[in-house]
Every structure is written in C-alpha cells, then in structure tokens.
Design a protein around this motif. Sequence first.
Motif, PDB file in Angstrom:
ATOM      1  N   THR A   8       7.081  -3.521   3.462  1.00  8.30           N
ATOM      2  CA  THR A   8       6.892  -4.181   2.040  1.00  8.30           C
ATOM      3  C   THR A   8       5.976  -5.132   1.700  1.00  8.30           C
ATOM      4  OG1 THR A   8       8.626  -5.568   2.453  1.00  8.30           O
ATOM      5  CG2 THR A   8       9.438  -3.500   1.568  1.00  8.30           C
ATOM      6  N   ILE A   9       5.749  -5.758   2.861  1.00  5.09           N
ATOM      7  CA  ILE A   9       4.794  -7.176   2.653  1.00  5.09           C
ATOM      8  C   ILE A   9       3.396  -6.258   2.791  1.00  5.09           C
ATOM      9  CG2 ILE A   9       3.785  -9.135   3.739  1.00  5.09           C
ATOM     10  CD1 ILE A   9       6.927  -9.786   4.507  1.00  5.09           C
ATOM     11  N   SER A  10       3.255  -5.286   3.719  1.00  5.80           N
ATOM     12  CA  SER A  10       1.723  -4.889   3.954  1.00  5.80           C
ATOM     13  C   SER A  10       1.558  -3.974   2.490  1.00  5.80           C
ATOM     14  CB  SER A  10       1.805  -3.783   5.103  1.00  5.80           C
ATOM     15  OG  SER A  10       2.790  -2.785   4.845  1.00  5.80           O
ATOM     16  N   THR A  11       2.653  -3.499   1.860  1.00  4.27           N
ATOM     17  CA  THR A  11       2.351  -2.749   0.526  1.00  4.27           C
ATOM     18  C   THR A  11       2.147  -3.865  -0.579  1.00  4.27           C
ATOM     19  OG1 THR A  11       4.044  -1.121   1.182  1.00  4.27           O
ATOM     20  CG2 THR A  11       3.359  -1.163  -1.191  1.00  4.27           C
ATOM     21  N   TYR A  12       2.586  -4.777  -0.527  1.00 11.21           N
ATOM     22  CA  TYR A  12       2.208  -5.873  -1.328  1.00 11.21           C
ATOM     23  C   TYR A  12       0.878  -6.322  -1.429  1.00 11.21           C
ATOM     24  CZ  TYR A  12       2.065 -10.605  -3.754  1.00 11.21           C
ATOM     25  OH  TYR A  12       1.930 -11.489  -4.436  1.00 11.21           O
ATOM     26  N   LEU A  13       0.754  -6.788   0.038  1.00 13.83           N
ATOM     27  CA  LEU A  13      -0.844  -7.061   0.226  1.00 13.83           C
ATOM     28  C   LEU A  13      -1.858  -6.129   0.012  1.00 13.83           C
ATOM     29  CD1 LEU A  13      -0.186  -9.232   3.762  1.00 13.83           C
ATOM     30  CD2 LEU A  13      -0.552 -10.216   1.383  1.00 13.83           C
ATOM     31  N   ARG A  14      -1.557  -4.771   0.204  1.00 12.11           N
ATOM     32  CA  ARG A  14      -2.414  -3.875  -0.059  1.00 12.11           C
ATOM     33  C   ARG A  14      -2.903  -3.597  -1.627  1.00 12.11           C
ATOM     34  NH1 ARG A  14       0.094   0.686   1.649  1.00 12.11           N
ATOM     35  NH2 ARG A  14       0.511   1.312  -0.507  1.00 12.11           N
ATOM     36  N   LEU A  15      -1.611  -3.741  -2.341  1.00 11.01           N
ATOM     37  CA  LEU A  15      -1.840  -3.670  -3.855  1.00 11.01           C
ATOM     38  C   LEU A  15      -2.240  -4.650  -4.243  1.00 11.01           C
ATOM     39  CD1 LEU A  15       1.634  -2.088  -4.690  1.00 11.01           C
ATOM     40  CD2 LEU A  15      -0.582  -1.023  -4.606  1.00 11.01           C
ATOM     41  N   ARG A  16      -2.214  -6.045  -3.931  1.00 12.24           N
ATOM     42  CA  ARG A  16      -2.888  -7.323  -4.476  1.00 12.24           C
ATOM     43  C   ARG A  16      -4.479  -7.491  -3.865  1.00 12.24           C
ATOM     44  NH1 ARG A  16      -1.226 -10.283  -8.427  1.00 12.24           N
ATOM     45  NH2 ARG A  16      -1.963 -12.254  -7.303  1.00 12.24           N
ATOM     46  N   GLY A  17      -4.814  -6.558  -3.057  1.00 12.23           N
ATOM     47  CA  GLY A  17      -6.304  -6.536  -2.920  1.00 12.23           C
ATOM     48  C   GLY A  17      -6.348  -7.483  -1.764  1.00 12.23           C
ATOM     49  N   LEU A  18      -5.582  -7.854  -0.882  1.00 11.75           N
ATOM     50  CA  LEU A  18      -5.679  -8.957   0.071  1.00 11.75           C
ATOM     51  C   LEU A  18      -5.951  -8.456   1.346  1.00 11.75           C
ATOM     52  CD1 LEU A  18      -3.059 -11.601  -1.040  1.00 11.75           C
ATOM     53  CD2 LEU A  18      -5.661 -11.652  -1.525  1.00 11.75           C
ATOM     54  N   GLU A  19      -5.346  -7.133   1.544  1.00 12.93           N
ATOM     55  CA  GLU A  19      -5.564  -6.286   2.709  1.00 12.93           C
ATOM     56  C   GLU A  19      -5.911  -5.048   2.645  1.00 12.93           C
ATOM     57  OE1 GLU A  19      -2.839  -5.187   6.683  1.00 12.93           O
ATOM     58  OE2 GLU A  19      -2.117  -6.303   5.238  1.00 12.93           O
ATOM     59  N   PRO A  20      -7.127  -4.533   3.085  1.00  5.95           N
ATOM     60  CA  PRO A  20      -7.445  -3.173   2.955  1.00  5.95           C
ATOM     61  C   PRO A  20      -6.814  -2.334   3.466  1.00  5.95           C
ATOM     62  CG  PRO A  20      -8.961  -4.057   4.295  1.00  5.95           C
ATOM     63  CD  PRO A  20      -7.876  -5.382   3.905  1.00  5.95           C
ATOM     64  N   SER A  21      -6.502  -1.252   2.678  1.00  2.77           N
ATOM     65  CA  SER A  21      -5.651   0.144   3.286  1.00  2.77           C
ATOM     66  C   SER A  21      -6.670   1.034   3.850  1.00  2.77           C
ATOM     67  CB  SER A  21      -4.941   0.823   2.224  1.00  2.77           C
ATOM     68  OG  SER A  21      -5.980   1.425   1.265  1.00  2.77           O
ATOM     69  N   LYS A  22      -6.046   1.839   4.627  1.00  2.00           N
ATOM     70  CA  LYS A  22      -6.722   3.052   5.341  1.00  2.00           C
ATOM     71  C   LYS A  22      -7.553   3.810   4.300  1.00  2.00           C
ATOM     72  CE  LYS A  22      -3.656   2.968   9.194  1.00  2.00           C
ATOM     73  NZ  LYS A  22      -2.676   3.696  10.044  1.00  2.00           N
ATOM     74  N   ARG A  23      -6.611   4.185   3.159  1.00  2.00           N
ATOM     75  CA  ARG A  23      -7.221   5.121   2.124  1.00  2.00           C
ATOM     76  C   ARG A  23      -8.360   4.352   1.346  1.00  2.00           C
ATOM     77  NH1 ARG A  23      -2.253   7.621  -0.569  1.00  2.00           N
ATOM     78  NH2 ARG A  23      -3.266   6.940  -2.405  1.00  2.00           N
ATOM     79  N   ALA A  24      -8.563   3.246   1.481  1.00  2.00           N
ATOM     80  CA  ALA A  24      -9.409   2.421   0.476  1.00  2.00           C
ATOM     81  C   ALA A  24     -10.936   2.745   0.918  1.00  2.00           C
ATOM     82  CB  ALA A  24      -9.301   0.852   0.436  1.00  2.00           C
ATOM     83  N   LYS A  25     -10.907   2.984   2.223  1.00  2.00           N
ATOM     84  CA  LYS A  25     -12.313   3.550   2.782  1.00  2.00           C
ATOM     85  C   LYS A  25     -13.056   4.575   2.105  1.00  2.00           C
ATOM     86  CE  LYS A  25     -11.403   1.044   7.105  1.00  2.00           C
ATOM     87  NZ  LYS A  25     -11.002   1.341   8.630  1.00  2.00           N
ATOM     88  N   TRP A  26     -12.020   5.540   2.111  1.00  2.00           N
ATOM     89  CA  TRP A  26     -12.753   7.127   1.348  1.00  2.00           C
ATOM     90  C   TRP A  26     -12.516   6.957  -0.051  1.00  2.00           C
ATOM     91  CZ3 TRP A  26      -9.442  10.336  -0.570  1.00  2.00           C
ATOM     92  CH2 TRP A  26      -8.023  10.226  -0.294  1.00  2.00           C
ATOM     93  N   ARG A  27     -11.536   6.233  -0.763  1.00  2.00           N
ATOM     94  CA  ARG A  27     -11.449   6.495  -2.088  1.00  2.00           C
ATOM     95  C   ARG A  27     -12.023   5.258  -3.001  1.00  2.00           C
ATOM     96  NH1 ARG A  27      -5.627   5.706  -4.134  1.00  2.00           N
ATOM     97  NH2 ARG A  27      -6.350   4.097  -5.405  1.00  2.00           N
ATOM     98  N   LYS A  28     -13.049   5.459  -3.543  1.00  2.00           N
ATOM     99  CA  LYS A  28     -13.638   4.584  -4.312  1.00  2.00           C
ATOM    100  C   LYS A  28     -13.162   4.807  -6.018  1.00  2.00           C
ATOM    101  CE  LYS A  28     -17.375   3.421  -1.376  1.00  2.00           C
ATOM    102  NZ  LYS A  28     -18.754   3.341  -1.406  1.00  2.00           N
ATOM    103  N   ARG A  29     -13.119   3.857  -6.570  1.00  2.00           N
ATOM    104  CA  ARG A  29     -12.805   3.873  -8.109  1.00  2.00           C
ATOM    105  C   ARG A  29     -13.893   4.599  -8.605  1.00  2.00           C
ATOM    106  NH1 ARG A  29      -9.072  -0.594 -10.532  1.00  2.00           N
ATOM    107  NH2 ARG A  29      -7.561   1.053 -11.595  1.00  2.00           N
TER     108      ARG A  29
END
Length: 162
Positions: A8-29
């Motif tokens: 839950t904390i890792s999900t929160y940090l990922r949604l807030r943009g504080l910790e990059p997720s694994k999918r953020a590398k290949w998925r650009k807005r």
Amino acid sequence: MNDEIPETISTYLRLRGLEPSKRAKWRKRRRRGGEDDENQPFTAGRDPRSLGDALDVLTKAHGWEPQLAREDLVRQWEDVAGADTAQHSHPVSLTDGMLTIQCDSTAWAKNLSYMRSHILTQIVTRYPEAGVEGVRFVGPDVPTWKWGPRSIPGRGPRDTYG
C-alpha cells in the motif's frame, strides 16, 4: 520494489510520483499535439466578455444589424428630430432607402421638408446600418375620392352632401 515496504505504501508513493514504478519506464504520457492556447488558463482571450459584446458578435454573425438599426431609429425618433418635432411627427415606413415621416399637419410636413438635410444627416450619422438614403414628409391621412376603380376626373361628389 522494495520488499520491506508494504504494498500500500509503495502504491501510494508510486501514484504521488515519489518513487518510479517499473511500468513508468516504458509508458510515457502522450500529450496532445502542440500547445492548445485557447484551453490554457490565464491566456489572452480567456477573459469573460460583457453581455453587450456577446450580443454584438451575435447580431453581426446573423446579419441583424440593419433591422436593429431601423428599429432603434423608430424608437429614438425624439433624439434624432428633437422633442418638439417628435410630438408632431413619427416614422411610418422605410422602403428602398426612403424613410417616410407622417406629420400632424401639412404645415409640419412643409416645415420639416425645409429641415430635410439636417434630419437626414442626423439619421445617417447615428444609424448608418439602417440604410436610409432619403426622407419624405407627408401630411395626415385623409380620405380621397381621387383613387380607385370608379374614380372620375373632376371635382367629384362634393355637391351631393346635405
């Protein structure tokens, strides 16, 4: 992700943009193509307009200006001709650029015909969209025997009264 951080904390940090997720590398807005200035807040042209400005745009877009100018001319005849003159005359028609003014008497019609250039100048200056090119002054409506299918030339039936 770190195994020591609960999910839950890792999900929160990922949604807030504080910790990059694994999918953020290949998925650009994906952004819309180009900057759309009309949708950006606080840019030029985004200020609210007054109701009068909006109505001006509407009347110009639909071609209502000439009709509204003619109606303003009739409504504000007193401002154009003057208070004394307006008490004894009023506009009755506007056909092919000729404005017809009906007067209380033939004397008023004659006096206003002397003031024709001044009145026409006032009309053209104040209401250019009305399309007035000339002014005609007529006396009061009175019955006449000179017109119709059974009219005859001459003095008419004046001697049959009484």
